[in-house]
Design a protein around this motif. Structure first.
Motif, mmCIF file in Angstrom:
data_model
loop_
_atom_site.group_PDB
_atom_site.id
_atom_site.type_symbol
_atom_site.label_atom_id
_atom_site.label_comp_id
_atom_site.label_asym_id
_atom_site.label_seq_id
_atom_site.Cartn_x
_atom_site.Cartn_y
_atom_site.Cartn_z
ATOM 1 N N ALA A 40 76.240 -67.261 123.995
ATOM 2 C CA ALA A 40 75.837 -68.147 125.098
ATOM 3 C C ALA A 40 74.610 -67.574 125.822
ATOM 4 O O ALA A 40 73.710 -68.319 126.238
ATOM 5 N N THR A 41 74.560 -66.254 125.938
ATOM 6 C CA THR A 41 73.399 -65.616 126.577
ATOM 7 C C THR A 41 72.139 -65.871 125.733
ATOM 8 O O THR A 41 71.062 -66.162 126.265
ATOM 9 N N ALA A 42 72.310 -65.789 124.414
ATOM 10 C CA ALA A 42 71.176 -66.063 123.520
ATOM 11 C C ALA A 42 70.723 -67.517 123.670
ATOM 12 O O ALA A 42 69.524 -67.808 123.704
ATOM 13 N N ASP A 54 62.965 -59.585 124.377
ATOM 14 C CA ASP A 54 62.096 -59.262 125.509
ATOM 15 C C ASP A 54 62.970 -58.888 126.723
ATOM 16 O O ASP A 54 63.441 -59.753 127.465
ATOM 17 N N GLU A 55 63.188 -57.578 126.890
ATOM 18 C CA GLU A 55 64.129 -57.114 127.922
ATOM 19 C C GLU A 55 63.696 -57.571 129.313
ATOM 20 O O GLU A 55 64.530 -57.992 130.121
ATOM 21 N N LYS A 56 62.388 -57.521 129.597
ATOM 22 C CA LYS A 56 61.918 -57.937 130.930
ATOM 23 C C LYS A 56 62.184 -59.418 131.158
ATOM 24 O O LYS A 56 62.624 -59.823 132.235
ATOM 25 N N GLY A 57 61.915 -60.219 130.146
ATOM 26 C CA GLY A 57 62.133 -61.670 130.245
ATOM 27 C C GLY A 57 63.619 -61.973 130.452
ATOM 28 O O GLY A 57 64.000 -62.760 131.330
ATOM 29 N N VAL A 58 64.459 -61.327 129.656
ATOM 30 C CA VAL A 58 65.910 -61.586 129.741
ATOM 31 C C VAL A 58 66.446 -61.096 131.097
ATOM 32 O O VAL A 58 67.311 -61.742 131.712
ATOM 33 N N ALA A 59 65.881 -59.988 131.576
ATOM 34 C CA ALA A 59 66.333 -59.449 132.875
ATOM 35 C C ALA A 59 66.083 -60.441 134.019
ATOM 36 O O ALA A 59 66.765 -60.382 135.036
ATOM 37 N N THR A 60 65.174 -61.394 133.825
ATOM 38 C CA THR A 60 64.895 -62.352 134.914
ATOM 39 C C THR A 60 66.064 -63.315 135.138
ATOM 40 O O THR A 60 66.174 -63.905 136.197
ATOM 41 N N PHE A 61 66.920 -63.496 134.125
ATOM 42 C CA PHE A 61 68.016 -64.461 134.335
ATOM 43 C C PHE A 61 69.411 -63.861 134.211
ATOM 44 O O PHE A 61 70.390 -64.450 134.666
ATOM 45 N N ASP A 66 74.808 -68.449 134.612
ATOM 46 C CA ASP A 66 75.968 -69.279 134.936
ATOM 47 C C ASP A 66 76.793 -69.420 133.644
ATOM 48 O O ASP A 66 76.675 -70.400 132.917
ATOM 49 N N LEU A 67 77.552 -68.385 133.365
ATOM 50 C CA LEU A 67 78.347 -68.314 132.132
ATOM 51 C C LEU A 67 79.808 -68.172 132.532
ATOM 52 O O LEU A 67 80.158 -67.286 133.306
ATOM 53 N N ASP A 81 75.733 -73.011 132.264
ATOM 54 C CA ASP A 81 75.161 -73.970 133.231
ATOM 55 C C ASP A 81 76.049 -75.216 133.344
ATOM 56 O O ASP A 81 75.552 -76.352 133.362
ATOM 57 N N GLY A 82 77.345 -75.005 133.345
ATOM 58 C CA GLY A 82 78.297 -76.105 133.539
ATOM 59 C C GLY A 82 78.573 -76.928 132.289
ATOM 60 O O GLY A 82 79.426 -77.814 132.297
#
Ligand code: DC
Length: 221
Positions: A40-42, A54-61, A66-67, A81-82
């Motif tokens: 789900a994170t992917a 991209d660790e920096k990109g993923v760290a932004t969310f 919302d999991l 996200d519901g």
């Protein structure tokens, strides 16, 4: 018998989820499929068009993802996200994305925190890659479920064809081997066989034999 907390680890396609579902029914305990959370994170990263490595990109969310894991008629449903994404996360392109994103430390820390909360103090069976080694190191029952990569690829091809996907054996085998490599070689909390786990090689076993082997280990403790 000690409180039933069962950790099932092993490589992709070794049959962990089938075994976990049966054990969950047999002993009437909660089943947490931790791979679904990485999937789900992917999916979230794919939706946001963020590279899954991209660790920096993923760290932004990741901290605000919302999991949610909900149990409907005792079956795990994964909500992002519901939206119930339980089927979407099984699509083949999500598998490699999940393997990539699961190598990121920020992702693993977040998932492990959620997994420990869900497992809490309840009797449960968890399947994943780092359950016995990292998520629940004190679990009294640990199993490492494995099978040869050819057997695992054959099982995956059969399952995907049954679900209507058009797949080629060689491609699936290469993907399984790549995911094995990723899972075993990431820096943080890689796939390992916990020292105190019972190894079950399912290559030449029926599912009934696997359950029998695991149940007798559990019941003799
Ligand atoms: O078990 P699965 O194929 O649904 O898992 C998807 C990916 O998530 C897999 O490539 C490895 C990763 N994973 C992990 O790193 N740790 C876990 N506890 C569960 C899954």
């Amino acid at each position: 018998m000690k409180k039933l907390v069962i950790a099932l680890d092993g490589p992709s396609g070794s049959g962990k989820s089938t075994v976990a579902k049966i054990l969950s029914d047999k002993y009437d305990i909660l089943y947490l499929d931790t791979g679904a959370m990485y999937r789900a994170t992917a999916l979230k990263a794919l939706k946001l068009d963020i590279d899954t490595l991209d660790e920096k990109g993923v760290a932004t969310f990741i901290d605000n993802i919302d999991l949610e894991i909900k149990y409907i008629n005792k079956t795990q449903h994964t909500f992002l996200d519901g939206e119930d994404v339980s089927l979407k996360i099984r699509e083949p392109h999500v598998s490699m994305a999940a393997s990539n994103i699961s190598s990121l430390k920020c992702v693993r820390l977040k998932m492990v925190e959620m997994q420990r909360k869900i497992a809490g103090d309840t009797a449960c069976v968890l399947d994943g890659r780092d359950i016995g080694s990292y998520v629940l190191p004190n679990a009294p029952y640990k199993f490492y479920i494995t099978a040869s990569s050819t057997v695992r690829a054959n099982r995956r091809v059969k399952e995907l064809i049954e679900r209507g996907f058009d797949v080629e054996f060689d491609k699936i085998l290469a993907e399984i081997e790549q995911r094995d490599y990723n899972d075993k070689n990431r820096d943080f909390s890689p796939l390992v066989c916990p020292k105190d786990a019972v190894i079950v090689d399912t290559s030449d076993m029926t599912i009934e034999q696997v359950i029998e082997t695991i149940s007798s280990e559990i019941e003799k403790k």
